[in-house]
Design a protein around this motif. Structure first.
Motif, mmCIF file in Angstrom:
data_model
loop_
_atom_site.group_PDB
_atom_site.id
_atom_site.type_symbol
_atom_site.label_atom_id
_atom_site.label_comp_id
_atom_site.label_asym_id
_atom_site.label_seq_id
_atom_site.Cartn_x
_atom_site.Cartn_y
_atom_site.Cartn_z
ATOM 1 N N VAL A 81 -22.062 -11.728 17.925
ATOM 2 C CA VAL A 81 -21.403 -10.426 17.876
ATOM 3 C C VAL A 81 -21.252 -9.929 19.313
ATOM 4 O O VAL A 81 -22.243 -9.882 20.056
ATOM 5 C CB VAL A 81 -22.230 -9.408 17.057
ATOM 6 C CG1 VAL A 81 -21.562 -8.050 17.046
ATOM 7 C CG2 VAL A 81 -22.461 -9.913 15.638
ATOM 8 N N GLU A 82 -20.041 -9.572 19.704
ATOM 9 C CA GLU A 82 -19.821 -8.990 21.024
ATOM 10 C C GLU A 82 -20.090 -7.493 20.952
ATOM 11 O O GLU A 82 -19.699 -6.827 20.001
ATOM 12 C CB GLU A 82 -18.393 -9.253 21.484
ATOM 13 C CG GLU A 82 -18.139 -10.704 21.799
ATOM 14 C CD GLU A 82 -16.761 -10.935 22.390
ATOM 15 O OE1 GLU A 82 -16.309 -10.112 23.208
ATOM 16 O OE2 GLU A 82 -16.156 -11.944 22.007
ATOM 17 N N ALA A 83 -20.772 -6.989 21.967
ATOM 18 C CA ALA A 83 -21.112 -5.564 22.027
ATOM 19 C C ALA A 83 -20.996 -5.113 23.478
ATOM 20 O O ALA A 83 -21.910 -5.340 24.271
ATOM 21 C CB ALA A 83 -22.514 -5.324 21.495
ATOM 22 N N GLY A 84 -19.858 -4.531 23.818
ATOM 23 C CA GLY A 84 -19.648 -4.150 25.210
ATOM 24 C C GLY A 84 -19.645 -5.393 26.073
ATOM 25 O O GLY A 84 -18.947 -6.350 25.799
ATOM 26 N N GLY A 85 -20.461 -5.415 27.094
ATOM 27 C CA GLY A 85 -20.555 -6.585 27.966
ATOM 28 C C GLY A 85 -21.622 -7.566 27.550
ATOM 29 O O GLY A 85 -21.923 -8.503 28.279
ATOM 30 N N ARG A 86 -22.195 -7.367 26.381
ATOM 31 C CA ARG A 86 -23.273 -8.244 25.919
ATOM 32 C C ARG A 86 -22.872 -9.013 24.665
ATOM 33 O O ARG A 86 -21.934 -8.647 23.972
ATOM 34 C CB ARG A 86 -24.540 -7.429 25.643
ATOM 35 C CG ARG A 86 -25.114 -6.864 26.914
ATOM 36 C CD ARG A 86 -26.453 -6.258 26.716
ATOM 37 N NE ARG A 86 -27.049 -6.000 28.027
ATOM 38 C CZ ARG A 86 -28.154 -5.338 28.201
ATOM 39 N NH1 ARG A 86 -28.803 -4.850 27.164
ATOM 40 N NH2 ARG A 86 -28.634 -5.153 29.409
ATOM 41 N N SER A 89 -27.622 -13.562 32.931
ATOM 42 C CA SER A 89 -28.310 -12.567 33.754
ATOM 43 C C SER A 89 -29.292 -11.719 32.947
ATOM 44 O O SER A 89 -30.114 -11.010 33.524
ATOM 45 C CB SER A 89 -27.291 -11.648 34.432
ATOM 46 O OG SER A 89 -26.545 -10.927 33.468
ATOM 47 N N TYR A 90 -29.202 -11.786 31.629
ATOM 48 C CA TYR A 90 -30.099 -10.999 30.782
ATOM 49 C C TYR A 90 -30.279 -11.729 29.469
ATOM 50 O O TYR A 90 -29.308 -12.223 28.889
ATOM 51 C CB TYR A 90 -29.503 -9.608 30.526
ATOM 52 C CG TYR A 90 -30.355 -8.736 29.639
ATOM 53 C CD1 TYR A 90 -31.388 -7.969 30.157
ATOM 54 C CD2 TYR A 90 -30.122 -8.677 28.266
ATOM 55 C CE1 TYR A 90 -32.174 -7.166 29.337
ATOM 56 C CE2 TYR A 90 -30.904 -7.876 27.442
ATOM 57 C CZ TYR A 90 -31.927 -7.130 27.981
ATOM 58 O OH TYR A 90 -32.706 -6.343 27.176
ATOM 59 N N LEU A 91 -31.519 -11.789 29.003
ATOM 60 C CA LEU A 91 -31.816 -12.383 27.697
ATOM 61 C C LEU A 91 -33.061 -11.710 27.147
ATOM 62 O O LEU A 91 -34.087 -11.635 27.821
ATOM 63 C CB LEU A 91 -32.064 -13.885 27.819
ATOM 64 C CG LEU A 91 -32.525 -14.593 26.541
ATOM 65 C CD1 LEU A 91 -31.410 -14.599 25.501
ATOM 66 C CD2 LEU A 91 -32.968 -16.007 26.843
ATOM 67 N N ARG A 92 -32.943 -11.199 25.945
ATOM 68 C CA ARG A 92 -34.106 -10.622 25.269
ATOM 69 C C ARG A 92 -34.091 -11.078 23.820
ATOM 70 O O ARG A 92 -33.058 -11.008 23.144
ATOM 71 C CB ARG A 92 -34.085 -9.100 25.329
ATOM 72 C CG ARG A 92 -35.303 -8.525 24.649
ATOM 73 C CD ARG A 92 -35.582 -7.119 25.002
ATOM 74 N NE ARG A 92 -36.743 -6.668 24.230
ATOM 75 C CZ ARG A 92 -37.146 -5.431 24.170
ATOM 76 N NH1 ARG A 92 -36.511 -4.496 24.858
ATOM 77 N NH2 ARG A 92 -38.178 -5.101 23.450
ATOM 78 N N ALA A 136 -24.000 -12.154 30.703
ATOM 79 C CA ALA A 136 -23.697 -13.096 31.784
ATOM 80 C C ALA A 136 -22.984 -12.369 32.917
ATOM 81 O O ALA A 136 -22.197 -11.450 32.682
ATOM 82 C CB ALA A 136 -22.822 -14.237 31.265
ATOM 83 N N ARG A 137 -23.301 -12.792 34.129
ATOM 84 C CA ARG A 137 -22.614 -12.310 35.328
ATOM 85 C C ARG A 137 -22.283 -13.515 36.190
ATOM 86 O O ARG A 137 -23.143 -14.371 36.406
ATOM 87 C CB ARG A 137 -23.504 -11.355 36.119
ATOM 88 C CG ARG A 137 -23.628 -10.018 35.486
ATOM 89 C CD ARG A 137 -24.192 -8.984 36.465
ATOM 90 N NE ARG A 137 -24.496 -7.781 35.717
ATOM 91 C CZ ARG A 137 -25.692 -7.239 35.637
ATOM 92 N NH1 ARG A 137 -26.708 -7.764 36.281
ATOM 93 N NH2 ARG A 137 -25.889 -6.147 34.927
ATOM 94 N N ASP A 138 -21.066 -13.541 36.665
ATOM 95 C CA ASP A 138 -20.628 -14.638 37.535
ATOM 96 C C ASP A 138 -20.887 -16.000 36.901
ATOM 97 O O ASP A 138 -21.275 -16.955 37.575
ATOM 98 C CB ASP A 138 -21.296 -14.553 38.912
ATOM 99 C CG ASP A 138 -20.994 -13.246 39.617
ATOM 100 O OD1 ASP A 138 -19.844 -12.765 39.490
ATOM 101 O OD2 ASP A 138 -21.895 -12.689 40.276
#
Length: 73
Positions: free
Chosen positions: A14-19, A53-56, A47-49
Motif C-alpha cells: 500500500v502506498e502512503a505518501g512517500g512511504r 532509508s527507513y524500515l519499521r 526510499a531515498r536516492d
C-alpha cells in the motif's frame, strides 16, 4: 544454525505518501518441526536516492497501516 524454515509471502503493498507499507505473512516451522507459526507482519518502508532509508516492522499489520497514514481497506 537455522532456527526456522518456511516461507514468507508479500500479501499486499500500500502506498502512503512517500512511504510503502508491505503486508507480509510468515509461515514457518522450527528447524525440529515442532513449533509452527503463521503470522502477518506490517513493514513501513521509505526510499531515498534509490536506497532504503527507513524500515519499521509492526507485529500488527493494522498498526503499520495507521502509522503510515494508509487506508486499510
Amino acid at each position: 544454525m537455522e532456527v526456522f524454515e518456511g516461507e514468507l509471502t508479500v500479501e499486499r503493498t500500500v502506498e502512503a505518501g512517500g512511504r510503502l507499507v508491505a503486508l507480509v505473512r510468515y509461515r514457518l516451522v522450527s528447524a525440529g518441526g515442532d513449533v509452527p507459526t503463521d503470522h502477518p507482519w506490517g513493514y513501513v518502508c521509505e526510499a531515498r536516492d534509490g536506497r532504503l532509508s527507513y524500515l519499521r516492522a509492526y507485529w500488527d499489520p493494522e498498526e503499520a497501516l495507521d502509522a503510515a497514514g494508509a487506508d486499510s481497506s
